[in-house]
Scaffold this motif. Sequence first.
Motif, short mmCIF file in Angstrom:
data_model
loop_
_atom_site.label_atom_id
_atom_site.label_comp_id
_atom_site.label_asym_id
_atom_site.label_seq_id
_atom_site.Cartn_x
_atom_site.Cartn_y
_atom_site.Cartn_z
N ALA A 55 0.83 -1.20 0.00
CA ALA A 55 0.00 0.00 0.00
C ALA A 55 0.87 1.25 0.00
O ALA A 55 0.55 2.25 -0.66
CB ALA A 55 -0.94 0.00 1.20
N LEU A 56 1.97 1.23 0.72
CA LEU A 56 2.87 2.37 0.78
C LEU A 56 3.75 2.49 -0.47
O LEU A 56 3.94 3.59 -1.00
CB LEU A 56 3.78 2.27 2.00
N PHE A 57 4.27 1.35 -0.95
CA PHE A 57 5.34 1.40 -1.95
C PHE A 57 4.97 0.84 -3.31
O PHE A 57 5.70 1.05 -4.27
CB PHE A 57 6.57 0.66 -1.41
N GLY A 58 3.86 0.13 -3.42
CA GLY A 58 3.41 -0.38 -4.71
C GLY A 58 4.11 -1.64 -5.14
O GLY A 58 5.04 -2.13 -4.50
N GLY A 59 3.64 -2.20 -6.27
CA GLY A 59 4.25 -3.39 -6.85
C GLY A 59 4.09 -4.63 -6.01
O GLY A 59 3.16 -4.76 -5.20
N LEU A 60 4.98 -5.57 -6.20
CA LEU A 60 5.09 -6.78 -5.40
C LEU A 60 6.09 -6.51 -4.30
O LEU A 60 7.22 -6.07 -4.58
CB LEU A 60 5.55 -7.95 -6.27
N THR A 61 5.72 -6.75 -3.05
CA THR A 61 6.66 -6.52 -1.95
C THR A 61 6.89 -7.79 -1.16
O THR A 61 5.97 -8.57 -0.93
CB THR A 61 6.16 -5.42 -0.99
N VAL A 101 6.48 -6.35 -11.34
CA VAL A 101 5.76 -7.53 -11.79
C VAL A 101 5.79 -7.62 -13.31
O VAL A 101 5.68 -6.61 -14.01
CB VAL A 101 4.31 -7.50 -11.27
N HIS A 102 5.94 -8.83 -13.81
CA HIS A 102 5.96 -9.07 -15.26
C HIS A 102 4.69 -8.51 -15.89
O HIS A 102 3.58 -8.67 -15.36
CB HIS A 102 6.06 -10.58 -15.51
N ARG A 103 4.83 -7.88 -17.04
CA ARG A 103 3.68 -7.24 -17.68
C ARG A 103 2.61 -8.25 -18.12
O ARG A 103 1.46 -7.87 -18.38
CB ARG A 103 4.13 -6.43 -18.90
N GLY A 104 2.96 -9.53 -18.18
CA GLY A 104 2.00 -10.54 -18.57
C GLY A 104 1.06 -10.96 -17.47
O GLY A 104 0.08 -11.67 -17.72
N VAL A 105 1.31 -10.54 -16.22
CA VAL A 105 0.45 -10.90 -15.10
C VAL A 105 -0.79 -10.01 -15.11
O VAL A 105 -0.69 -8.79 -15.09
CB VAL A 105 1.19 -10.77 -13.76
N ALA A 106 -1.97 -10.64 -15.12
CA ALA A 106 -3.24 -9.91 -15.20
C ALA A 106 -4.12 -10.32 -14.02
O ALA A 106 -4.75 -11.38 -14.06
CB ALA A 106 -3.94 -10.21 -16.52
N PRO A 107 -4.20 -9.51 -12.96
CA PRO A 107 -4.99 -9.90 -11.78
C PRO A 107 -6.49 -9.67 -12.00
O PRO A 107 -6.91 -8.71 -12.66
CB PRO A 107 -4.46 -8.97 -10.69
N VAL A 108 -7.29 -10.53 -11.42
CA VAL A 108 -8.73 -10.32 -11.29
C VAL A 108 -9.14 -10.80 -9.91
O VAL A 108 -8.70 -11.86 -9.45
CB VAL A 108 -9.52 -11.05 -12.40
N VAL A 109 -9.93 -9.98 -9.22
CA VAL A 109 -10.41 -10.32 -7.88
C VAL A 109 -11.91 -10.56 -7.97
O VAL A 109 -12.65 -9.75 -8.53
CB VAL A 109 -10.11 -9.21 -6.86
N PHE A 110 -12.37 -11.68 -7.40
CA PHE A 110 -13.78 -12.00 -7.34
C PHE A 110 -14.27 -11.71 -5.93
O PHE A 110 -13.84 -12.35 -4.96
CB PHE A 110 -14.01 -13.46 -7.73
N ILE A 168 8.00 -15.82 -6.66
CA ILE A 168 8.76 -14.62 -7.02
C ILE A 168 9.20 -14.70 -8.48
O ILE A 168 9.07 -13.73 -9.25
CB ILE A 168 9.99 -14.44 -6.10
N ALA A 169 9.70 -15.86 -8.87
CA ALA A 169 10.13 -16.03 -10.27
C ALA A 169 8.94 -15.93 -11.22
O ALA A 169 9.03 -15.31 -12.29
CB ALA A 169 10.83 -17.37 -10.42
N ALA A 170 7.81 -16.52 -10.84
CA ALA A 170 6.64 -16.51 -11.71
C ALA A 170 6.10 -15.10 -11.90
O ALA A 170 5.73 -14.71 -13.01
CB ALA A 170 5.56 -17.42 -11.13
N LEU A 171 6.04 -14.32 -10.82
CA LEU A 171 5.48 -12.97 -10.91
C LEU A 171 6.41 -11.98 -11.61
O LEU A 171 5.95 -11.01 -12.19
CB LEU A 171 5.13 -12.46 -9.51
N THR A 172 7.70 -12.21 -11.53
CA THR A 172 8.65 -11.25 -12.11
C THR A 172 9.21 -11.67 -13.45
O THR A 172 9.63 -10.82 -14.24
CB THR A 172 9.81 -11.00 -11.13
N GLN A 173 9.21 -12.99 -13.74
CA GLN A 173 9.87 -13.46 -14.97
C GLN A 173 9.04 -14.45 -15.78
O GLN A 173 9.07 -14.39 -17.01
CB GLN A 173 11.21 -14.12 -14.61
#
Length: 322
Positions: A147-153, A169-178, A213-218
């Motif tokens: 919340a303070l710094f953004g991105g993946l922490t 975060v890798h640009r291919g990651v597309a979040p959706v919250v239900f 970490i690897a999945a979200l960034t690479q």
Amino acid sequence: MSVPGAAPRTVHVRVPATSANLGPGFDTLGLALSVYDELAVTSLAPGELEIEVAGTGADEIPRDASHLVVRTIRYCYEAVGRPVPGLRIVAHNGIPHGKGMGSSGAAVAAGVLAAKGLLEGEAELSDTDMLRLATELEGHPDNVAPALFGGLTIAWDENGVPQHKKLLVHRGVAPVVFVPDRTMSTSTARSVLDAAVSREDAVFNVSRSALLIAALTQSPDLLLSATEDKLHQERRGEAMPETFALVRALRSRGFAAVVSGAGPSVLVLADGPGRRVAAAEVVAEIGGGAWQPLMLAVDFKGGTVRTSPEAAALEAKTEVLS
């Protein structure tokens, strides 16, 4: 009325929603998401307090000194040894409350950022100071850090001092919250957890957290395996069976679904916009309309604070929406 001897100052604060844990990263990993609370905070004469709230959950939010943003600002002033001013807070809330999207962490982060802006020129709050103060109030850094710094922490404790590392975060990651209609308190969700875990489960989660970490960034293609968990989600499922049933149904269809924070919302980390739409179609089919999909982006900026006449625009927006 202004603080005697000083001109009133107004700061504009914007903080993102967050999703903590992300499956295996219990109390450690957090992700900032593109839903926001916005506040205009003005210093007044000591003892004065005015609060206006519009947006999500506005009817449930106190308008007195128990308001979490007010408590946080006062806590920060006391921490740096400055007299606490009166406050006028005009807020528009976009983050769902009690849904596992970090609403309380966002309120604490907003209060810390507001204090930082109001104290400018009198006392400085570094990033380390802000994370420490926010963690002292929230109890855990996994929501307040993004919340303070953004991105993946990644958040951890070092000799009693909370620390964080921000990753892109890798640009291919597309979040959706239900998001369901019901709520869940964090204390209730934590109360069902075991006090101890087996070595096998601990090793399992360590491996999946590292992989995440690897999945979200690479490598977003690894997200399904990387979001497996054996520490907390199944036990929490006892308190929110509909949430856990949706997580299992989505995962059985190949979607990287996890409980968002303490629940009851479900987060899907899709490896592309098309997969995110496919997940929403599955939920619409099996969920009976009980889940609202929020197609979001990862917020890379985190919370912001600025001293600006533009803060007045938020008051006008709030009045229109009230």
